[in-house]
Write an enzyme that holds these catalytic residues in place. Structure first.
Site, PDB file in Angstrom:
ATOM      1  N   GLU A 177    -114.002 -60.519 -12.349  1.00  0.00           N
ATOM      2  CA  GLU A 177    -115.374 -61.000 -12.566  1.00  0.00           C
ATOM      3  C   GLU A 177    -116.265 -59.933 -13.196  1.00  0.00           C
ATOM      4  OE1 GLU A 177    -113.601 -61.386  -9.845  1.00  0.00           O
ATOM      5  OE2 GLU A 177    -113.636 -63.493  -9.236  1.00  0.00           O
ATOM      6  N   PHE A 202    -115.362 -68.212   5.802  1.00  0.00           N
ATOM      7  CA  PHE A 202    -114.401 -67.626   4.860  1.00  0.00           C
ATOM      8  C   PHE A 202    -115.061 -67.420   3.493  1.00  0.00           C
ATOM      9  CE2 PHE A 202    -110.963 -68.227   1.664  1.00  0.00           C
ATOM     10  CZ  PHE A 202    -110.336 -67.006   1.900  1.00  0.00           C
ATOM     11  N   GLN A 203    -114.939 -66.218   2.979  1.00  0.00           N
ATOM     12  CA  GLN A 203    -115.517 -65.836   1.680  1.00  0.00           C
ATOM     13  C   GLN A 203    -117.028 -66.042   1.629  1.00  0.00           C
ATOM     14  OE1 GLN A 203    -113.003 -67.594  -1.422  1.00  0.00           O
ATOM     15  NE2 GLN A 203    -111.741 -65.757  -1.310  1.00  0.00           N
ATOM     16  N   LYS A 235    -121.538 -75.055  -2.068  1.00  0.00           N
ATOM     17  CA  LYS A 235    -120.554 -76.050  -2.502  1.00  0.00           C
ATOM     18  C   LYS A 235    -121.057 -77.480  -2.272  1.00  0.00           C
ATOM     19  CE  LYS A 235    -115.554 -76.672  -2.276  1.00  0.00           C
ATOM     20  NZ  LYS A 235    -114.314 -76.171  -1.648  1.00  0.00           N
ATOM     21  N   MET A 239    -116.099 -36.246 -19.936  1.00  0.00           N
ATOM     22  CA  MET A 239    -117.497 -35.874 -19.727  1.00  0.00           C
ATOM     23  C   MET A 239    -117.660 -35.123 -18.413  1.00  0.00           C
ATOM     24  SD  MET A 239    -120.378 -35.745 -21.024  1.00  0.00           S
ATOM     25  CE  MET A 239    -120.973 -36.931 -22.219  1.00  0.00           C
TER      26      MET A 239
HETATM   27  C1  LIG Z   1    -117.789 -46.774 -13.089  1.00  0.00           C
HETATM   28  C2  LIG Z   1    -118.040 -45.326 -13.320  1.00  0.00           C
HETATM   29  N1  LIG Z   1    -117.448 -44.405 -12.530  1.00  0.00           N
HETATM   30  C3  LIG Z   1    -117.651 -43.088 -12.739  1.00  0.00           C
HETATM   31  C4  LIG Z   1    -118.463 -42.660 -13.753  1.00  0.00           C
HETATM   32  C5  LIG Z   1    -118.711 -41.169 -13.981  1.00  0.00           C
HETATM   33  N2  LIG Z   1    -118.208 -40.755 -15.306  1.00  0.00           N
HETATM   34  C6  LIG Z   1    -118.998 -40.644 -16.379  1.00  0.00           C
HETATM   35  S1  LIG Z   1    -118.174 -40.223 -17.764  1.00  0.00           S
HETATM   36  C7  LIG Z   1    -116.721 -40.138 -16.939  1.00  0.00           C
HETATM   37  C8  LIG Z   1    -115.463 -39.784 -17.662  1.00  0.00           C
HETATM   38  C9  LIG Z   1    -115.072 -40.804 -18.653  1.00  0.00           C
HETATM   39  O1  LIG Z   1    -113.776 -40.523 -19.105  1.00  0.00           O
HETATM   40  P1  LIG Z   1    -113.199 -41.218 -20.399  1.00  0.00           P
HETATM   41  O2  LIG Z   1    -113.415 -42.674 -20.345  1.00  0.00           O
HETATM   42  O3  LIG Z   1    -111.792 -40.781 -20.588  1.00  0.00           O
HETATM   43  O4  LIG Z   1    -114.115 -40.677 -21.550  1.00  0.00           O
HETATM   44  P2  LIG Z   1    -114.294 -39.188 -22.144  1.00  0.00           P
HETATM   45  O5  LIG Z   1    -115.481 -38.606 -21.458  1.00  0.00           O
HETATM   46  O6  LIG Z   1    -113.048 -38.444 -21.866  1.00  0.00           O
HETATM   47  O7  LIG Z   1    -114.534 -39.423 -23.585  1.00  0.00           O
HETATM   48  C10 LIG Z   1    -116.905 -40.439 -15.588  1.00  0.00           C
HETATM   49  C11 LIG Z   1    -115.838 -40.426 -14.568  1.00  0.00           C
HETATM   50  C12 LIG Z   1    -119.071 -43.658 -14.550  1.00  0.00           C
HETATM   51  N3  LIG Z   1    -119.919 -43.354 -15.537  1.00  0.00           N
HETATM   52  N4  LIG Z   1    -118.820 -44.959 -14.332  1.00  0.00           N
END
Ligand SMILES: Cc1ncc(C[n+]2csc(CCOP(=O)(O)OP(=O)(O)O)c2C)c(N)n1
Lengths: 83, 550
Positions: B47, B109-110, B159, B461
């Site tokens: 979802e 439920f749910q 529902k 990042m």
């Molecule tokens: C749902 C979620 N969880 C954690 C983060 C924290 N976060 C920001 S950037 C990042 C790394 C992203 O890695 P990737 O998709 O490989 O991209 P890159 O930075 O390597 O280009 C994380 C874990 C986030 N923004 N969103």
């Protein structure tokens, strides 16, 4: 700083929760709450809050709520900007 | 007719022909009605993915995106996407099934208190108590989603309401969202500030294109030539041939944009909100500037930065009203020099692929009006820095929430909204895996979405921050055991190709674009490449770290 907000809102089941959620999230403390249903549709709510931040940061967010019809800050000009 | 059928009839009245969702017990009556409906339902595989597709659909088209889910786990899976839509002001209507009112409140439920959960992540939400209120409630939901500052609205439908009979004639719906109140009372004050400014800058956010004021913006910038900068969501607002455009500002903005804003004496904020990723240290942000703030949301005025002049309402009316004569040619020359001095450099030693250069090549090679949906991380910032867009509707990026997993499903929604346009998702090896199940949606509907995975085998990042601010302690950011992405795509009948060297890029892009269907390009880059410049936390925007200084 303490503030008293006089609010007219739609009388919906979630309306008080919405006001309180915004109040908490925006960093103000609830010090009092009173409500009087005026009709099936409308409810008068008085919120007393305290907080260090300027009160317009709260009133403008509360005013945005769809269920809030009118909002007045007791003892002051309406702190909400509108068009 | 049953409530469930009425739901679809009302959606059709609002021009909805595409919905994204996933069935389950408490929404089965609506799915049963869908079985014979002319509304096209796209089955997502989670979802969250379905709701991101609705967001991609809405952002690429300007229409309302619609998604559905069942009660309990279906509805909770929507929450992240609703929060994303909330923070990026995207008009979405989410319809959730709820357990029957007879058992509501008994931990059935749910059963989850979806209305309660929705409070923090929607513009408004409804629980429909009676089939008699159903049509009116849905109409209100569409109005609220689009009115003023757009946002997500959730409608929770028990529902029994879906199953209830109703013989109501459908009411004609009124298109009521055009009566935006606009006050031009402060226009003269704004014109005075603009006319007197020696160093004005236009700071442009997502609010301009959402107000459909792109033409008015170009006219404003043409009759009051001044440097302009954009936020992540405003990218693509300024015409490509505007020579005074300086790029994105903020944490990973261009040096020219940040320096111009830091030096300006007037900042004209158009549909933006002084987000902390834009301002850096707020106390030191644009310290010399007076501010004119134009927005549709009164709550944004003076929220984080005091505005000397504020104008509320319809950007389309306000921009012409604040247009005036200004002569700042010395300032324009100065900013042009900044732009020249701090232009991007793409020389990069070695054979390995340099993502900024690859993205620049991608930007130049992609057909006009392509949509790029990105994920979150370094690659997202590289997209913002090195690709050019002719409209913000062509650059879908999770701005306010920064949600990994946004890109692939958003691209699906964009492709369905704009089947004639090329749609590309630029994702990272971390983000791609967060909604990778949506490859099955691409497979089922044979959606020709192009997937570019920028693979640094890291949560790049976060790794960059660990390197710079946490003493190189690389806690849980290693992804060097990634799956084989080309093989993974192949499992969904999506062809792909992996490249590792610079000299492979041109041919690989060509192959991707000439292939008629979906395609995955796996791009391996050096895990040491970082995003520059960077404004470190707590610093002012002129204190950018650049690669040379790092
Ligand atoms: C749902 C979620 N969880 C954690 C983060 C924290 N976060 C920001 S950037 C990042 C790394 C992203 O890695 P990737 O998709 O490989 O991209 P890159 O930075 O390597 O280009 C994380 C874990 C986030 N923004 N969103």
């Amino acid at each position: 700083m303490n503030h008293v907000l006089n609010i007219t809102a739609n009388n919906t089941p979630a309306v008080v929760e919405r006001l309180l959620q915004v109040t908490r999230y925006r960093g103000y403390q609830l010090t009092g709450l009173e409500m009087k249903p005026r009709s099936d549709r409308s409810v008068a709510i008085t919120l007393s809050v305290s907080g260090d931040k300027p009160i317009h940061l709260l009133t403008s967010q509360l005013h945005k709520l769809y269920d809030v019809v009118q909002l007045e800050l007791a003892g002051s000009e309406l702190a909400v900007l509108s068009a | 007719m049953k409530g469930a059928e009425l739901v679809l009839k009302v959606l059709q009245q609002h021009g909805v022909d595409t919905v994204f969702g996933y069935p389950g017990g408490a929404i089965m009556p609506i799915y049963d009605a869908l079985y014979q409906s002319s509304i096209k339902h796209y089955l997502c595989r989670h979802e969250q993915g379905g709701a991101f597709s609705a967001i991609g659909y809405a952002r690429a088209s300007g229409k309302v995106g619609v998604c559905m889910a069942t009660s309990g786990p279906g509805a909770t899976n929507l929450i992240t996407s609703l929060a994303d839509a909330m923070l990026d002001s995207v008009p979405v209507v989410a319809i959730t099934g709820q357990v029957s009112q007879a058992v509501m409140g008994s931990d059935a439920f749910q059963e989850v208190d979806v209305l309660g959960l929705s409070l923090a992540v929607t513009k408004h939400s409804f629980m429909v108590r009676s089939v008699d209120e159903l049509a009116a409630t849905l109409n209100e939901a569409f109005t609220i989603a689009q009115a003023g500052r757009p946002g997500p609205v959730l409608v929770d439908i028990p529902k029994d309401v879906q199953l209830a009979d109703i013989d109501a004639e459908l009411q004609a719906i009124s298109k009521s969202n055009s009566n935006i109140q606009t006050s031009l009372a402060n226009a003269a004050a704004a014109r005075k500030l603009i006319a007197a400014a020696k160093k004005p800058v236009a700071y442009i956010g997502g609010g301009v294109h959402m107000a459909d004021a792109m033409n008015q913006l170009q006219q404003f910038l043409a009759s009051n030539p001044m440097p302009s900068v954009t936020t992540l969501k405003g990218m693509g607002s300024v015409a490509k041939d505007n020579e005074h455009y300086l790029g994105m500002l903020g944490m990973h903005g261009t040096q020219a944009a940040n320096l111009a804003v830091q030096q300006c004496d007037l900042l004209i904020c158009l549909g933006a909100r002084f987000d902390d990723r834009v301002t850096g240290n707020l106390q030191k942000f644009a310290p010399l500037a007076k501010v004119i703030h134009v927005d549709i949301d009164p709550a944004e005025i003076n929220k984080v930065r005091f505005a000397q002049v504020a104008l509320l309402g319809d950007m389309k009316q306000i921009l012409p009203a604040i247009s005036t004569q200004n002569n700042c040619s010395d300032w324009l020359t100065h900013c042009a020099q900044l732009k020249q001095q701090y232009g991007w450099r793409y020389d990069h030693p070695g054979e390995r692929i340099y993502a900024p250069l690859l993205l620049k090549q991608l930007s130049e090679r992609m057909p006009d009006n392509s949509v790029v949906a990105c994920d979150v991380g370094q690659h997202q910032m590289w997209v913002a820095q090195h690709m050019r867009f002719s409209s913000p509707r062509n650059h879908l990026s999770s701005g306010g929430l920064g949600t990994m997993g946004f890109g692939l499903p958003a691209a699906i929604g964009a492709k369905l909204a704009r089947p004639q346009d090329t749609v590309i998702t630029v994702t990272g090896d971390g983000s791609f895996m967060m909604n990778v199940q949506e490859l099955a949606t691409i497979k089922r509907f044979r959606l020709p979405v192009k997937i570019v995975v920028i693979d640094n085998q890291r949560l790049g990042m976060v790794k960059q921050w660990q390197q710079l601010f946490f003493n190189e302690r690389y806690s849980e950011t290693d992804l060097s055991d990634n799956p084989d992405f080309v093989a993974l795509a192949a499992a969904f009948a999506i062809p792909g190709h992996c490249i590792t060297r610079k000299d492979e890029v041109t041919d690989a892009l060509e192959a991707m674009f000439t292939w008629p269907g979906p395609y995955l390009l796996h791009v391996c880059i050096d895990d040491k490449d970082n995003v520059w410049p960077l404004v470190p936390p707590g610093a002012a925007n002129e204190e950018m770290i650049t690669e040379a200084k790092a």
